[in-house]
Design a protein around this motif. Structure first.
Motif, PDB file in Angstrom:
ATOM      1  N   THR A 287       0.836  -1.205   0.000  1.00  0.00           N
ATOM      2  CA  THR A 287       0.000   0.000   0.000  1.00  0.00           C
ATOM      3  C   THR A 287       0.875   1.259   0.000  1.00  0.00           C
ATOM      4  O   THR A 287       1.473   1.618   1.025  1.00  0.00           O
ATOM      5  N   ALA A 288       0.931   1.933  -1.130  1.00  0.00           N
ATOM      6  CA  ALA A 288       1.848   3.059  -1.296  1.00  0.00           C
ATOM      7  C   ALA A 288       1.515   4.220  -0.363  1.00  0.00           C
ATOM      8  O   ALA A 288       2.411   4.935   0.092  1.00  0.00           O
ATOM      9  N   SER A 289       0.241   4.408  -0.060  1.00  0.00           N
ATOM     10  CA  SER A 289      -0.091   5.539   0.823  1.00  0.00           C
ATOM     11  C   SER A 289       0.495   5.317   2.216  1.00  0.00           C
ATOM     12  O   SER A 289       0.887   6.265   2.893  1.00  0.00           O
ATOM     13  N   MET A 290       0.572   4.060   2.639  1.00  0.00           N
ATOM     14  CA  MET A 290       1.195   3.805   3.930  1.00  0.00           C
ATOM     15  C   MET A 290       2.704   4.060   3.861  1.00  0.00           C
ATOM     16  O   MET A 290       3.305   4.561   4.804  1.00  0.00           O
ATOM     17  N   THR A 291       3.290   3.750   2.722  1.00  0.00           N
ATOM     18  CA  THR A 291       4.717   4.064   2.545  1.00  0.00           C
ATOM     19  C   THR A 291       4.953   5.557   2.703  1.00  0.00           C
ATOM     20  O   THR A 291       5.965   5.992   3.251  1.00  0.00           O
ATOM     21  N   ALA A 292       4.006   6.363   2.236  1.00  0.00           N
ATOM     22  CA  ALA A 292       4.165   7.819   2.353  1.00  0.00           C
ATOM     23  C   ALA A 292       4.174   8.241   3.817  1.00  0.00           C
ATOM     24  O   ALA A 292       5.010   9.058   4.239  1.00  0.00           O
ATOM     25  N   THR A 293       3.269   7.696   4.607  1.00  0.00           N
ATOM     26  CA  THR A 293       3.240   7.993   6.044  1.00  0.00           C
ATOM     27  C   THR A 293       4.567   7.602   6.696  1.00  0.00           C
ATOM     28  O   THR A 293       5.148   8.346   7.492  1.00  0.00           O
ATOM     29  N   ILE A 294       5.037   6.412   6.344  1.00  0.00           N
ATOM     30  CA  ILE A 294       6.290   5.904   6.891  1.00  0.00           C
ATOM     31  C   ILE A 294       7.457   6.807   6.485  1.00  0.00           C
ATOM     32  O   ILE A 294       8.310   7.163   7.307  1.00  0.00           O
ATOM     33  N   ALA A 295       7.490   7.175   5.218  1.00  0.00           N
ATOM     34  CA  ALA A 295       8.601   7.986   4.705  1.00  0.00           C
ATOM     35  C   ALA A 295       8.654   9.325   5.414  1.00  0.00           C
ATOM     36  O   ALA A 295       9.736   9.841   5.734  1.00  0.00           O
ATOM     37  N   GLU A 296       7.490   9.867   5.683  1.00  0.00           N
ATOM     38  CA  GLU A 296       7.450  11.176   6.340  1.00  0.00           C
ATOM     39  C   GLU A 296       8.025  11.074   7.749  1.00  0.00           C
ATOM     40  O   GLU A 296       8.822  11.907   8.177  1.00  0.00           O
ATOM     41  N   SER A 297       7.624  10.035   8.474  1.00  0.00           N
ATOM     42  CA  SER A 297       8.146   9.857   9.821  1.00  0.00           C
ATOM     43  C   SER A 297       9.648   9.607   9.789  1.00  0.00           C
ATOM     44  O   SER A 297      10.407  10.154  10.591  1.00  0.00           O
ATOM     45  N   ALA A 298      10.088   8.791   8.849  1.00  0.00           N
ATOM     46  CA  ALA A 298      11.521   8.480   8.752  1.00  0.00           C
ATOM     47  C   ALA A 298      12.320   9.736   8.443  1.00  0.00           C
ATOM     48  O   ALA A 298      13.377   9.981   9.039  1.00  0.00           O
ATOM     49  N   SER A 299      11.816  10.543   7.528  1.00  0.00           N
ATOM     50  CA  SER A 299      12.550  11.744   7.140  1.00  0.00           C
ATOM     51  C   SER A 299      12.632  12.736   8.290  1.00  0.00           C
ATOM     52  O   SER A 299      13.662  13.386   8.505  1.00  0.00           O
ATOM     53  N   ARG A 300      11.542  12.846   9.034  1.00  0.00           N
ATOM     54  CA  ARG A 300      11.521  13.762  10.173  1.00  0.00           C
ATOM     55  C   ARG A 300      12.565  13.335  11.201  1.00  0.00           C
ATOM     56  O   ARG A 300      13.213  14.157  11.828  1.00  0.00           O
ATOM     57  N   ALA A 301      12.743  12.036  11.377  1.00  0.00           N
ATOM     58  CA  ALA A 301      13.678  11.544  12.390  1.00  0.00           C
ATOM     59  C   ALA A 301      15.128  11.580  11.918  1.00  0.00           C
ATOM     60  O   ALA A 301      16.045  11.681  12.734  1.00  0.00           O
ATOM     61  N   ALA A 302      15.327  11.507  10.624  1.00  0.00           N
ATOM     62  CA  ALA A 302      16.688  11.362  10.097  1.00  0.00           C
ATOM     63  C   ALA A 302      17.505  12.633  10.300  1.00  0.00           C
ATOM     64  O   ALA A 302      16.970  13.749  10.306  1.00  0.00           O
ATOM     65  N   HIS A 303      18.790  12.447  10.438  1.00  0.00           N
ATOM     66  CA  HIS A 303      19.705  13.580  10.484  1.00  0.00           C
ATOM     67  C   HIS A 303      19.685  14.258   9.119  1.00  0.00           C
ATOM     68  O   HIS A 303      19.407  13.632   8.108  1.00  0.00           O
ATOM     69  N   SER A 304      19.988  15.535   9.111  1.00  0.00           N
ATOM     70  CA  SER A 304      19.903  16.259   7.840  1.00  0.00           C
ATOM     71  C   SER A 304      20.872  15.689   6.801  1.00  0.00           C
ATOM     72  O   SER A 304      20.646  15.808   5.599  1.00  0.00           O
ATOM     73  N   SER A 305      21.902  15.015   7.263  1.00  0.00           N
ATOM     74  CA  SER A 305      22.860  14.453   6.306  1.00  0.00           C
ATOM     75  C   SER A 305      22.500  13.028   5.885  1.00  0.00           C
ATOM     76  O   SER A 305      23.245  12.392   5.141  1.00  0.00           O
ATOM     77  N   THR A 306      21.378  12.516   6.366  1.00  0.00           N
ATOM     78  CA  THR A 306      20.959  11.157   6.005  1.00  0.00           C
ATOM     79  C   THR A 306      19.908  11.216   4.910  1.00  0.00           C
ATOM     80  O   THR A 306      18.973  12.010   5.004  1.00  0.00           O
ATOM     81  N   GLU A 307      20.066  10.370   3.908  1.00  0.00           N
ATOM     82  CA  GLU A 307      19.044  10.289   2.869  1.00  0.00           C
ATOM     83  C   GLU A 307      18.144   9.068   3.135  1.00  0.00           C
ATOM     84  O   GLU A 307      18.637   7.952   3.263  1.00  0.00           O
ATOM     85  N   ILE A 308      16.844   9.319   3.230  1.00  0.00           N
ATOM     86  CA  ILE A 308      15.878   8.233   3.416  1.00  0.00           C
ATOM     87  C   ILE A 308      15.370   7.786   2.057  1.00  0.00           C
ATOM     88  O   ILE A 308      14.937   8.620   1.247  1.00  0.00           O
ATOM     89  N   ILE A 309      15.433   6.464   1.792  1.00  0.00           N
ATOM     90  CA  ILE A 309      14.965   5.943   0.510  1.00  0.00           C
ATOM     91  C   ILE A 309      13.798   4.999   0.779  1.00  0.00           C
ATOM     92  O   ILE A 309      13.986   3.834   1.097  1.00  0.00           O
TER      93      ILE A 309
END
Lengths: 248, 248, 248, 248, 248, 248
Positions: free
Chosen positions: F11-33
């Protein structure tokens, strides 16, 4: 982000080893603030020393928190005074034993802590149990005094290596945890030498502290970690009454 | 036989309650020597107070041992500083929590500790686990400050009774352990009131201390309880270095 | 105070060894009343003998209670019939295994029981677990028949010593528990020889019985230890129906 | 194949209930041989009765083995005398509690035993632990005397149903085990009524006994289950000395 | 009665070994239906292979259930896909590891599983824990590839025997469990050779399956084993959506 | 640093929710894929869906590793396929359940996971046990389908809040863990609302992945996590044979 790293024994040269490991592990945007406890034993070897390392440690954490650090690390592998520190402070506090265990659990199913003296083995086994790792983590002692790690003339390194070899063979260990803050500088060479993950608790604690701060998480102040009850302390320890210490 | 009973908080009126319970339990040929800690918190409520009760407690045990007592009891239900005391002393040292649990286990299969404050519940649960009783002993808190037990105007007794009733109904408890040294004087009336065994840790510890002395047994000085390593302590706590404390 | 000490096997010479140890441990004001079971096996070696030692044991406890003793001790290390005895009697009943474990736990963190035959090892491991000591107490068997302990020509003492040596080296044992009532007379010499605490369950049980009586505590009659339900028994065991036995 | 089913209490009407359940479960080629113990209590309710049910039970197992049965079942839910029976016999011996737990574990993750009296709850909890099911199996008591199950005028069935309802709601139970041999005849109607698997230990034990015999497996005679040591027994129980009993 | 026995790897010669063991164990009135998975790894050695054996296994179980079999057995010792199979099927599903452990527990107190490769040891230890046998069952690996069991030129048999010898001496094992379906044909000769019970999981599972069917028991469909939720699956695995698979 | 975050459902929409949380947590120098699995179930609700989410998940991890990511996160709270992924990959792999538990353990002594459906509760309890947190962490289910979290019209949020309230009152929970990746976007508001730490596993896993990469640590390739054995796979899953998948 500023992280306080307290060496709860009073040996400044060991603080230097700890600080180096902490700085190497820290993100470039993190400031590591190493401090040596101002009172208590020169090294922590077993339950008795541990008891007297706590007041000096807590004083440094109170001071650090007032100075605005974001998190504190207790850099002794018996996680000296960790519970009391969490009651005292509002910032997150991390012990290097718990950080090492939690970090290693992500990369290995079975692992072994190699510590210094036999008398520290049982207290560490209690920690391993308490942190939920009793089924997968063994504790071994190389039978070396803590400060011999600082003495190039001692055979401490040799005995440590001998115990690591035994752990890999007899414990089915897949990774090794260095069970003393004073071993932090040996991490890289031991990894190269044994070809398995070797984890230093100081470095692990820095990353866990950075993680908690970044996630906006700190000690839950319900139950056993609720802030200390206001009350007078007397005698030699008068200044450590919760309100006094935090106001000082 | 002479048994030292240390109240590790600094409230002398609580020492009096403790001394009375200890004397009542002691054999007529046993001398009870009650002492109040000379430094630290007025009551021990959770991890923070506990940490600062240890130095004063250990000082009293060292003093008592030099004066020739045969055994020492730590009269606070969180068994404050018990491990450190066993490292320090050659005489047997007994905690009132462990004594209460061991004694009750001879007369009941399931029992409940009722302690004072919610923040003490988790530390006591850890003790219950460590003493091997997790499968048969629950911990409850009556949510009363320790010193309210000394205050006739408080509703502490009422809340304690309410929690005992719940324990008997919900925990299938067959016996009750009073989880604070300051409750010792309520033992007899609670037994009469509830019709089940009610165990006071102070009294239990006196009998266990008498037993060890009579059997010629004392702490095994191998492993974690080996005598402390000689080393300098510095700052405020300088006088607590093992050699210094024992020589003082 | 009068304490009944029941040897649940039918060998009177072993009762003598037990009685001597019990008397040595007892306070001068305590009277030890040793009895030998009137029926069943000459020694208890494993589950089968244990089952047939119970009726004779319970008959002695019922008789003792009627005669007014204050407490009863079951002097076989597998704590033969302890649960049934606690259901039957209103006075406290103590097993020598549980007494030895509880007493040793006050003076050592890790210890080892050395028993007689391999077939008794697993039943003792189950007791160790049930008494909450599985994490700190190992069980070893010296592979000697129980009655060989009474035979000066046997090599039982030698094999026992060999197993103690192994326990001290391999189990990190800090203290040794003698896992058979018939070993009680060796306690003093083994302590001297090995330089560690050596605990005899008979002596330990005497002190625990004295403690319970002095504290006014006895078995909680709720749950599994409630008094037996009145009902007829038939055949060979007719006389053991609860009402009949207590009335006899 | 011939399977002995021993009712270790002396109530023949309960043997009839047990025999009916066993026969229903048995393969058409299996012969069920039900026997009632010739001595001891009319019902087994707690530790005291259990102790006196063992001799009669073992006598029946010895007699059955001599008569050539292939396996024996102990048809009381506290698995009365199971360890002693396994020492005595060379044929496999199965307890109905262990059979019920092992069978249910193949079809449910969480389940609850509902037994008769509160005093049996703790002994059953010990069995549940020993059989490795403590994490997934709860024990409840309907608070009914065993023999009331035979009395149509009692409200035993009603109370049993009430306790099953609670188990399904509060324990997250996915299946129910009937915790008394005397409940075997209720299995079918309770399954229909509650719509979950309901397991009767007698039936389960028959299938486990058939399985072991078909697989050519019997009790391993090493360690705790090695054949009993030859020795004299005296008094009332003289005839139960291992050699005597097997020769009789 | 018809019992499906699925070999979840794709090696048909191993299915033949399994089928032979299953047929030997089955009652004469039971029909054994052996099948080889149509997709996935040729042998299952550790977590990775296990993951890819599940779809093929579940497809066979769905097919078998539709064809009316009464129970299914998963004939790989890591109980591959057992939980998913129980969600999918209404008939009982048995793993050979759980069947071997449950069966052996009726005849021995301590036993050891001897499996093939070191990498399978930890997954099997997790199963042993989950099935409640951690306190009495050890796992050893003979360090042999699974398919070498099929190769007469390999030294697999020799290594297996060596590990069994060690288990009998060092683990106090009273019985041995063969930790791979491919070892089933060695059962009889190893029993004769070592003189202890040797248990093959395939045979044990057949008897447990027969038992459940005869008792009218199947997986409880509450909680974690409730039937799968209807939903679309996409891509390569589209056909495995619960409704699709069951309808196919 | 580049971190792959795999949503193992399709379910791609759930991936979007996940990606947003991951990006918020990641250090600015980390790329979330973030990636969505290309095959399998649209949501993972229990054991059956979990089994079919693994192949797609492992394909994405293999692809990501070949593309040079530094670590991988499995963004489903049942830590789908984690063991198999660690066998496959040389980079560290983190599950969001284990990351959430490990992180929360630094700030609370007792905490509760609140997940979606009742059928996921038991699998999560097994994870909690395996990660060593069984003594301090409870699992509750709000009884809501996973995809209802995406549906503003559902009452999923309300039920989740109700279950959190119960956890805080009845479990003595000091912190709450959100037991589904699809709840990640609720973290901040629930923290504000309940005034306790609320932990989202996606964010926690990002920090743990960053930590391992920074420390130069990856999965120990000894024992159960050694690289997969080369062997052919057949049928639909042919392309997943270890060599094939890594070469593709």
């Amino acid at each position: 982000m500023r992280i306080l790293v307290v060496n709860p024994n009073t040996t400044a040269s060991m603080t230097a080893t700890i600080a180096e490991s902490a700085s190497r592990a820290a993100h470039s945007s993190t400031e590591i603030i190493p401090v040596t406890s101002a009172m208590g034993p020169v090294s922590i070897e077993g339950y008795y020393d541990e008891a007297f390392a706590v007041p000096g440690l807590l004083a440094e954490i109170a001071k650090g928190e007032k100075a605005g650090v974001d998190a504190a690390i207790i850099a002794c592998f018996d996680d000296t005074g960790l519970d009391a520190a969490r009651v005292l402070a509002d910032i997150p506090v991390i012990g290097i034993c718990e950080a090492a265990l939690a970090t290693t659990a992500f990369i290995a199913q079975r692992f072994t802590v190699v510590t210094t003296m036999e008398r520290s083995r049982l207290p560490l086994e209690h920690l391993v149990y308490r942190y939920g790792m009793a089924g997968r983590c063994k504790v071994r002692a190389a039978d070396i005094p803590v400060l011999s790690l600082e003495d190039p003339a001692s055979n401490a390194g040799e005995r440590l290596r001998a115990e690591i070899s035994i752990a890999l063979q007899e414990d089915r260990a897949e990774a090794i945890i260095l069970g003393c803050a004073g071993m932090a500088d040996l991490t890289a060479e031991l990894r190269a030498e044994f070809g398995v993950p070797v984890v230093d608790g100081v470095a692990a604690a820095v990353k866990q502290a950075e993680a908690l701060v970044a996630l906006g998480l700190s000690t839950a102040k319900r139950g056993a970690y609720a802030s200390p009850v206001s009350k007078p302390y007397s005698g030699l320890l008068e200044a450590f009454a919760p309100d006094t210490l935090r106001a000082s």
